[in-house]
Design an enzyme around this catalytic site. Structure first.
Site, PDB file in Angstrom:
ATOM      1  N   TYR A 130     -48.138 -35.379 -31.960  1.00  0.00           N
ATOM      2  CA  TYR A 130     -47.725 -35.267 -30.561  1.00  0.00           C
ATOM      3  C   TYR A 130     -48.246 -36.383 -29.656  1.00  0.00           C
ATOM      4  O   TYR A 130     -49.446 -36.693 -29.674  1.00  0.00           O
ATOM      5  CB  TYR A 130     -48.222 -33.927 -29.990  1.00  0.00           C
ATOM      6  CG  TYR A 130     -47.448 -33.529 -28.758  1.00  0.00           C
ATOM      7  CD1 TYR A 130     -46.246 -32.847 -28.889  1.00  0.00           C
ATOM      8  CD2 TYR A 130     -47.890 -33.865 -27.494  1.00  0.00           C
ATOM      9  CE1 TYR A 130     -45.510 -32.501 -27.773  1.00  0.00           C
ATOM     10  CE2 TYR A 130     -47.158 -33.521 -26.368  1.00  0.00           C
ATOM     11  CZ  TYR A 130     -45.969 -32.843 -26.513  1.00  0.00           C
ATOM     12  OH  TYR A 130     -45.239 -32.501 -25.417  1.00  0.00           O
TER      13      TYR A 130
ATOM     14  N   LYS B 193     -52.429 -44.023 -25.247  1.00  0.00           N
ATOM     15  CA  LYS B 193     -53.790 -43.715 -24.790  1.00  0.00           C
ATOM     16  C   LYS B 193     -54.836 -44.382 -25.684  1.00  0.00           C
ATOM     17  O   LYS B 193     -55.850 -44.875 -25.196  1.00  0.00           O
ATOM     18  CB  LYS B 193     -53.999 -42.203 -24.783  1.00  0.00           C
ATOM     19  CG  LYS B 193     -52.993 -41.454 -23.938  1.00  0.00           C
ATOM     20  CD  LYS B 193     -53.001 -41.907 -22.515  1.00  0.00           C
ATOM     21  CE  LYS B 193     -52.048 -41.093 -21.667  1.00  0.00           C
ATOM     22  NZ  LYS B 193     -52.062 -41.517 -20.270  1.00  0.00           N
TER      23      LYS B 193
ATOM     24  N   HIS C  47     -55.592 -46.199 -16.030  1.00  0.00           N
ATOM     25  CA  HIS C  47     -54.604 -45.113 -16.081  1.00  0.00           C
ATOM     26  C   HIS C  47     -53.871 -45.076 -14.743  1.00  0.00           C
ATOM     27  O   HIS C  47     -54.118 -44.207 -13.913  1.00  0.00           O
ATOM     28  CB  HIS C  47     -55.363 -43.798 -16.347  1.00  0.00           C
ATOM     29  CG  HIS C  47     -54.510 -42.648 -16.739  1.00  0.00           C
ATOM     30  ND1 HIS C  47     -54.933 -41.338 -16.654  1.00  0.00           N
ATOM     31  CD2 HIS C  47     -53.250 -42.578 -17.244  1.00  0.00           C
ATOM     32  CE1 HIS C  47     -53.991 -40.526 -17.079  1.00  0.00           C
ATOM     33  NE2 HIS C  47     -52.950 -41.257 -17.439  1.00  0.00           N
TER      34      HIS C  47
ATOM     35  N   SER D 209     -53.740 -36.900 -15.625  1.00  0.00           N
ATOM     36  CA  SER D 209     -52.511 -36.546 -16.354  1.00  0.00           C
ATOM     37  C   SER D 209     -51.774 -35.402 -15.662  1.00  0.00           C
ATOM     38  O   SER D 209     -52.407 -34.435 -15.213  1.00  0.00           O
ATOM     39  CB  SER D 209     -52.865 -36.116 -17.771  1.00  0.00           C
ATOM     40  OG  SER D 209     -53.648 -37.098 -18.390  1.00  0.00           O
ATOM     41  N   ALA D 210     -50.463 -35.526 -15.613  1.00  0.00           N
ATOM     42  CA  ALA D 210     -49.598 -34.481 -15.069  1.00  0.00           C
ATOM     43  C   ALA D 210     -49.909 -34.141 -13.604  1.00  0.00           C
ATOM     44  O   ALA D 210     -49.848 -32.988 -13.190  1.00  0.00           O
ATOM     45  CB  ALA D 210     -49.641 -33.226 -15.952  1.00  0.00           C
TER      46      ALA D 210
ATOM     47  N   GLY E   9     -48.355 -36.160 -11.156  1.00  0.00           N
ATOM     48  CA  GLY E   9     -47.275 -36.763 -10.379  1.00  0.00           C
ATOM     49  C   GLY E   9     -47.232 -38.282 -10.387  1.00  0.00           C
ATOM     50  O   GLY E   9     -46.618 -38.874  -9.503  1.00  0.00           O
ATOM     51  N   LYS E  10     -47.831 -38.931 -11.383  1.00  0.00           N
ATOM     52  CA  LYS E  10     -47.748 -40.407 -11.408  1.00  0.00           C
ATOM     53  C   LYS E  10     -46.309 -40.857 -11.587  1.00  0.00           C
ATOM     54  O   LYS E  10     -45.847 -41.774 -10.920  1.00  0.00           O
ATOM     55  CB  LYS E  10     -48.594 -40.991 -12.551  1.00  0.00           C
ATOM     56  CG  LYS E  10     -50.049 -41.138 -12.187  1.00  0.00           C
ATOM     57  CD  LYS E  10     -50.766 -42.243 -12.956  1.00  0.00           C
ATOM     58  CE  LYS E  10     -50.730 -42.049 -14.451  1.00  0.00           C
ATOM     59  NZ  LYS E  10     -51.361 -40.768 -14.854  1.00  0.00           N
TER      60      LYS E  10
ATOM     61  N   ARG F 260     -41.845 -32.895 -22.714  1.00  0.00           N
ATOM     62  CA  ARG F 260     -41.779 -34.306 -22.307  1.00  0.00           C
ATOM     63  C   ARG F 260     -40.396 -34.909 -22.501  1.00  0.00           C
ATOM     64  O   ARG F 260     -39.604 -34.423 -23.311  1.00  0.00           O
ATOM     65  CB  ARG F 260     -42.755 -35.126 -23.164  1.00  0.00           C
ATOM     66  CG  ARG F 260     -44.211 -34.727 -23.022  1.00  0.00           C
ATOM     67  CD  ARG F 260     -44.848 -35.370 -21.820  1.00  0.00           C
ATOM     68  NE  ARG F 260     -46.241 -34.997 -21.666  1.00  0.00           N
ATOM     69  CZ  ARG F 260     -47.156 -35.796 -21.117  1.00  0.00           C
ATOM     70  NH1 ARG F 260     -46.836 -36.988 -20.671  1.00  0.00           N
ATOM     71  NH2 ARG F 260     -48.393 -35.382 -20.975  1.00  0.00           N
TER      72      ARG F 260
HETATM   73  C1  OXD Z   1     -51.331 -38.207 -20.226  1.00  0.00           C
HETATM   74  C2  OXD Z   1     -50.042 -38.833 -20.533  1.00  0.00           C
HETATM   75  O1  OXD Z   1     -51.682 -37.193 -20.859  1.00  0.00           O
HETATM   76  O2  OXD Z   1     -49.698 -39.803 -19.851  1.00  0.00           O
HETATM   77  O3  OXD Z   1     -52.029 -38.710 -19.344  1.00  0.00           O
HETATM   78  O4  OXD Z   1     -49.354 -38.401 -21.485  1.00  0.00           O
HETATM   79 MN    MN Z   2     -51.219 -40.507 -18.560  1.00  0.00          MN
END
Ligand code: OXD
Ligand code: MN
Length: 615
Positions: A224, A233, A253, A275-276, A278-279, A392
């Protein structure tokens, strides 16, 4: 699975014996049925996706709705990054530091060699040469991933510059990162008996290992996302952060956007959010305020380096987006919904009866019936989620309607401002500007956020996530803070301005006060106003805050008290915060921790002053 025409020897023009030797060594260790060097062609994508459909790993979506697109359902035990199984294997445990899981590199190597021994028996081993960043660019880096997962190959095709062009560029002597991956599910057992494959092979025993000194990645047991697409990452953040420290650049990041004001002035912003949080939405922001334009350069990772003019230049090292699907819809991120019109791999979202995909937030009205992410019948009355919260989409960046013309430029763009944000229901105001680079580093180092479904573990718990890099810094976090301080000294007057933002303040009933999403353009407008020197800020201990009347609130149904509540300094909350930060700083080795950050904390505490209790 039978392979159609494939290439089992390195291409003839390939003259890098180092890569060939490594591939031979790994093939001897993992004993796959065959070795395939991927070329990155469309024909290869077609072949692989057809094979995965036949095998049950992918479901082809209805081409009338979603051409050349697929749905994958992972094993329910393999749905997110596994931070507790992620290891930094530096020789000295102090080089991994208190925020990473450390393992002794020689012991880990032995353990991994045993795990990888015959781990690909009965499978195909794919060799994926790839470039992070445009091939040959000054800020770019090469890697070679070996994997036994065709899903990973197809995803890497969208997320990186992969195949022959990358391989040709890795000439002898060119540095490249070896990245080894196996799902850890051999098809032939020790007695030579062949077993049927499953749709999502994986192993409950997972290891995501990084060797910072030798710059290697070994990932076992998961298929995954960030566990398996090793360019993301593992390389572009954990290993690259080490390279960046050693070579004087930054691996962060962060999303990157270009903002054009109504006066046609152009600015580039980089923004770090956990992570998650709202980027991807901010990277594809469709401003509601007239005359403003936002173009996308990257949605997750920025590599930044001072250019010849001394200013900080950034590239997005990736070639695609691996975005969180739930919550992405026409009202929240119309640009993303257009980006994924086709040529997209979806993972762990729902399948509509008409062969298209669906997830919570894609449309206001759910389909009357669907198949949920785990393959079960689902209706709105089921009382369960149709899509996994970490479902995703994987799609190439150039399909994004707002992608900037030069997003692919090898020289990158000059960064004018850096934003730090997290999910903070209280305390942290909507926006504040750091007085100095050092205060900006303090803002980054003290970021905290509520956890999300992007990693396994409890959701909604407040945790420190400095620079949104907690799970991604490949070395001691105190050294990483010091590296930020050092980069500021090197950039001097050219250093970008730094801002803290928080879209997530809630009221007494737990409802978000700020409308967020496209309305965040209003905060960007204020930030640009500051960069241009047009707007004032109130100097406070936590940085420069907007004057309420200078925030553009036209057309919003927010009353002045609500706005003041989220743009002002809450001294009581910040006194608590400062005490908590002092405890947090205490978790780092004093000898490594930068004095500049301690001074910032002292200054903050002094300026906040003691709590005055009414007599
Ligand atoms: C995260 C991603 O987990 O970007 O930060 O998938
Ligand atoms: Mn990320």
């Amino acid at each position: 699975m039978t392979m159609l025409a494939t290439r089992t020897t390195p291409p003839l023009n390939h003259r890098n014996p180092e890569i060939a030797d490594w591939v031979d060594d790994i093939a001897r260790l993992t004993t796959p049925d065959e070795v395939v060097w991927v070329d990155g062609s469309t024909a290869e994508w077609d072949r692989l996706t057809k094979e995965m459909v036949a095998q049950g790993t992918l479901i082809r979506l209805n081409p009338e709705w979603r051409p050349n697109s697929f749905l994958a359902r992972s094993d329910p035990a393999d749905v997110a990054r596994v931070e507790d199984r992620t290891f930094i294997c530096s020789v000295d445990p102090d080089d991994a530091g208190p925020t990473n899981n450390w393992r002794d590199p020689s012991i880990m190597r032995l353990e991994l060699s045993e795990l990888f021994s015959h781990s690909m028996r009965g499978r195909t081993m794919y060799v994926i040469p790839f470039s992070m960043g445009p091939i040959g660019g000054a800020l770019s880096q090469f890697g070679v991933q070996i994997t036994d997962s065709p899903y990973v190959v197809a995803s890497m095709a969208l997320m990186t510059r992969m195949g022959d062009a990358a391989l040709e560029a890795i000439t002898p002597g060119t540095p490249w990162v070896p990245a080894l991956h196996s799902v850890g599910a051999p098809l032939v057992d020790d007695d030579g008996v062949r077993h049927d494959d499953s749709a999502w092979p994986n192993n409950e025993n997972k290891y995501i290992c990084h060797f910072p000194e030798s710059r290697e990645i070994w990932s076992f047991g998961s298929g995954y996302g960030g566990n398996a697409l090793l360019g993301k990452k593992c390389f572009a953040l954990r290993i690259a952060s080490v390279m960046a420290r050693d070579e004087g650049w930054m691996a962060e990041h962060m999303l990157i956007v270009r903002v054009t004001s109504p006066e046609n002035r152009v600015f580039h912003l980089a923004a770090a959010f956990p992570s998650a949080c709202g980027k991807t939405n901010l990277a594809m922001l469709a401003p509601t305020i007239p005359g403003w334009k936002v173009e996308t350069i990257g949605d997750d990772i920025a590599w930044m380096r001072p250019g010849p003019d001394g200013r900080l230049r950034a590239i997005n090292p990736e070639r695609g987006f691996f975005g969180v699907a739930p919550g992405t819809g026409l009202s929240t991120n119309p640009v993303a919904t257009k980006t994924i019109w086709g040529n997209t791999i979806f993972t762990n979202v729902a399948l509509r009866d008409d062969g298209d995909v669906w997830w919570e937030g894609l449309t206001d009205t759910p389909p009357a019936h669907a198949t949920d992410w785990a393959g079960n019948d689902w209706t709105p009355a089921s009382g369960t989620r149709a899509a996994h919260p970490n479902g995703r989409f994987t799609v190439a960046a150039d399909q994004c309607p707002t992608i900037a013309d030069d997003w692919n430029s090898p020289d990158g763009v000059v960064i004018d401002a850096i934003l730090f944000g997290g999910r903070r229901p209280s305390t942290v105001p909507l926006v504040s500007q750091a007085r100095t680079w050092q205060q900006g580093v303090f803002m980054g180092a003290t970021m905290a956020s509520e956890t999300t479904a992007a990693a396994t573990g409890e959701v909604g718990v407040l945790r420190h996530d400095p620079f949104a890099m907690l799970p991604f810094t490949g070395y001691n976090m105190a050294d990483y803070f010091a590296h930020w301080i050092a980069m500021g000294e090197r950039l001097g007057e050219n250093a970008p301005a730094i801002f803290s933002v928080n879209w997530f303040r809630t009221d007494a009933d737990g409802r978000f006060i700020w409308p967020g999403f496209s309305e965040n353009a209003r905060v960007i407008e204020w930030i640009v106003g500051r960069l241009e020197g047009d707007l004032a800020a109130r100097a406070t201990p936590i940085g420069g805050l907007p004057l309420a009347h200078e925030l553009n609130l036209d057309g919003l149904s927010l009353d002045v008290d609500e706005i003041r509540g989220i743009i002002d300094l809450d001294k009581t909350a910040w006194r608590r915060e400062a005490a908590e930060i002092a405890d947090y700083f205490g978790t780092f080795d004093e000898t490594r921790f930068p004095i500049e950050l301690r001074r910032e904390l002292e200054r903050l505490t002094r300026e906040l002053g003691p709590e005055v209790t009414p007599s």
